[in-house]
Design an enzyme around this catalytic site. Structure first.
Site, mmCIF file in Angstrom:
data_model
loop_
_atom_site.group_PDB
_atom_site.id
_atom_site.type_symbol
_atom_site.label_atom_id
_atom_site.label_comp_id
_atom_site.label_asym_id
_atom_site.label_seq_id
_atom_site.Cartn_x
_atom_site.Cartn_y
_atom_site.Cartn_z
ATOM 1 N N ASN A 26 -14.422 11.454 -8.496
ATOM 2 C CA ASN A 26 -15.593 10.624 -9.041
ATOM 3 C C ASN A 26 -15.172 10.091 -10.294
ATOM 4 O O ASN A 26 -14.174 10.476 -10.888
ATOM 5 C CB ASN A 26 -16.855 11.517 -9.495
ATOM 6 C CG ASN A 26 -16.616 12.816 -10.190
ATOM 7 O OD1 ASN A 26 -16.049 12.763 -11.182
ATOM 8 N ND2 ASN A 26 -16.849 14.008 -9.763
ATOM 9 N N GLY A 34 -16.640 18.853 -2.310
ATOM 10 C CA GLY A 34 -16.002 18.265 -1.089
ATOM 11 C C GLY A 34 -14.421 18.286 -1.157
ATOM 12 O O GLY A 34 -13.891 19.427 -1.821
ATOM 13 N N ASP A 36 -12.528 17.079 -3.460
ATOM 14 C CA ASP A 36 -12.039 16.995 -4.902
ATOM 15 C C ASP A 36 -12.289 18.621 -5.275
ATOM 16 O O ASP A 36 -11.215 18.966 -5.796
ATOM 17 C CB ASP A 36 -13.202 16.059 -5.499
ATOM 18 C CG ASP A 36 -12.820 15.999 -6.846
ATOM 19 O OD1 ASP A 36 -13.789 15.266 -7.695
ATOM 20 O OD2 ASP A 36 -11.865 16.240 -7.275
ATOM 21 N N SER A 119 -14.807 8.151 0.368
ATOM 22 C CA SER A 119 -16.294 7.745 0.252
ATOM 23 C C SER A 119 -17.384 8.123 1.529
ATOM 24 O O SER A 119 -18.505 7.780 1.565
ATOM 25 C CB SER A 119 -16.592 6.418 0.097
ATOM 26 O OG SER A 119 -16.238 5.873 -1.195
ATOM 27 N N THR A 120 -16.653 8.604 2.557
ATOM 28 C CA THR A 120 -17.654 8.730 3.825
ATOM 29 C C THR A 120 -18.147 10.271 3.866
ATOM 30 O O THR A 120 -18.911 10.475 4.751
ATOM 31 C CB THR A 120 -16.606 8.757 4.963
ATOM 32 O OG1 THR A 120 -15.741 9.966 5.047
ATOM 33 C CG2 THR A 120 -15.933 7.715 4.993
ATOM 34 N N GLY A 121 -18.151 11.172 2.761
ATOM 35 C CA GLY A 121 -18.803 12.411 2.733
ATOM 36 C C GLY A 121 -19.878 12.264 1.690
ATOM 37 O O GLY A 121 -20.869 11.404 2.008
ATOM 38 N N VAL A 122 -19.886 12.888 0.669
ATOM 39 C CA VAL A 122 -21.268 12.875 -0.339
ATOM 40 C C VAL A 122 -21.454 11.333 -0.881
ATOM 41 O O VAL A 122 -22.766 11.038 -0.980
ATOM 42 C CB VAL A 122 -20.618 13.635 -1.698
ATOM 43 C CG1 VAL A 122 -21.593 13.347 -2.868
ATOM 44 C CG2 VAL A 122 -20.510 14.812 -1.390
HETATM 45 N N1 APR Z 1 -9.092 18.129 3.250
HETATM 46 C C1 APR Z 1 -9.370 17.037 3.760
HETATM 47 N N2 APR Z 1 -10.622 16.362 4.020
HETATM 48 C C2 APR Z 1 -11.704 17.015 3.538
HETATM 49 C C3 APR Z 1 -11.644 18.387 2.783
HETATM 50 C C4 APR Z 1 -10.279 19.137 2.643
HETATM 51 N N3 APR Z 1 -10.270 20.292 2.119
HETATM 52 N N4 APR Z 1 -12.756 18.763 2.343
HETATM 53 C C5 APR Z 1 -13.749 17.755 2.719
HETATM 54 N N5 APR Z 1 -12.812 16.528 3.259
HETATM 55 C C6 APR Z 1 -13.509 15.315 3.848
HETATM 56 C C7 APR Z 1 -14.885 15.273 4.065
HETATM 57 O O1 APR Z 1 -15.008 15.865 5.371
HETATM 58 C C8 APR Z 1 -15.056 13.915 4.289
HETATM 59 O O2 APR Z 1 -14.723 13.327 5.645
HETATM 60 O O3 APR Z 1 -13.355 14.392 2.892
HETATM 61 C C9 APR Z 1 -14.002 13.346 3.159
HETATM 62 C C10 APR Z 1 -14.538 12.727 1.879
HETATM 63 O O4 APR Z 1 -15.706 13.390 1.477
HETATM 64 P P1 APR Z 1 -16.177 13.888 0.016
HETATM 65 O O5 APR Z 1 -15.101 15.005 -0.365
HETATM 66 O O6 APR Z 1 -17.626 14.214 -0.044
HETATM 67 O O7 APR Z 1 -15.678 12.623 -0.785
HETATM 68 P P2 APR Z 1 -16.578 11.351 -1.103
HETATM 69 O O8 APR Z 1 -17.595 11.070 -0.118
HETATM 70 O O9 APR Z 1 -15.390 10.303 -1.459
HETATM 71 O O10 APR Z 1 -17.610 11.791 -2.235
HETATM 72 C C11 APR Z 1 -16.844 11.910 -3.628
HETATM 73 O O11 APR Z 1 -17.657 13.902 -3.969
HETATM 74 O O12 APR Z 1 -16.682 15.953 -4.379
HETATM 75 C C12 APR Z 1 -17.220 14.852 -5.003
HETATM 76 O O13 APR Z 1 -16.264 14.829 -7.021
HETATM 77 C C13 APR Z 1 -16.536 13.934 -5.810
HETATM 78 O O14 APR Z 1 -18.130 12.975 -6.687
HETATM 79 C C14 APR Z 1 -17.388 12.924 -5.852
HETATM 80 C C15 APR Z 1 -17.907 12.728 -4.514
#
Ligand code: APR
Length: 171
Positions: A26, A34, A36, A119-122
């Protein structure tokens, strides 16, 4: 499976023995949930200490740090766009994340790089569209570089794996 320099894996990115891993961070670069959170937990407190000196990162840009306790030598932190429906420049910002990460891969002569699905998670970016952008930018990087890095896309869940497989076979 390999697709001309691009490989998909479902492994936890913090366990991959590659030279660089990309963190979906972020704007503060001070950690989060996630991937991060997983990267900071695995790298240890020195990663946060280095990140604190960077003064944050605008969306679409990337910053590089050491990997500390991670198997990877480098962590490239990039900040993807939060999905707001696609009318606020999200596609361009996501494309810039990948381009800026590849810029640092070249600058630091990194020969193997693993990306999460930025970007596809949170941040809620639709997986199919995000995967299409990721694959397009990876192919552009591979075409433009004599001796490109091996690229791994981590598909941490089935929906993401399907999105990347579709992007690789249809675009
Ligand atoms: N290894 C690989 N991929 C992972 C892991 C891991 N250990 N943990 C999660 N993921 C995947 C998730 O399943 C998703 O497919 O990473 C992808 C991105 O998801 P997020 O981590 O939620 O990232 P994003 O959608 O970019 O959101 C970023 O989330 O964690 C916070 O600090 C971060 O505020 C920022 C936001």
């Amino acid at each position: 499976m390999a697709h001309n320099g691009i490989e998909l894996t479902k492994e936890d990115i913090t366990t991959l023995a590659v030279e660089g891993i990309v963190n979906a961070a972020n704007n503060s670069l001070l950690g989060g949930g996630g991937v991060d959170g997983a990267i900071h937990r695995a790298a240890g407190p020195e990663l946060l200490a280095e990140c604190q000196k960077l003064g944050g990162c605008p969306t679409g840009e990337a910053r590089i740090t050491k990997g500390y306790k991670l198997p990877a030598t480098w962590v490239i932190h990039t900040v993807g766009p939060v999905w707001h429906g696609g009318t606020q420049g999200e596609p361009e910002l996501l494309a810039h994340c990948y381009r800026n990460c590849f810029y640092l891969v070249r600058e630091y002569s990194i020969m193997s790089i693993a990306f999460p699905a930025i970007s596809t998670g949170v941040y809620g970016y639709p997986k199919d569209e995000a995967a299409r952008i990721a694959v397009r930018e990876a192919r552009r990087y591979l075409a433009e570089n004599e001796n490109p890095a091996a690229i791994l896309f981590v598909c941490f869940n089935d929906a993401t794996r399907l999105a990347y497989q579709h992007a690789l076979t249809t675009s």
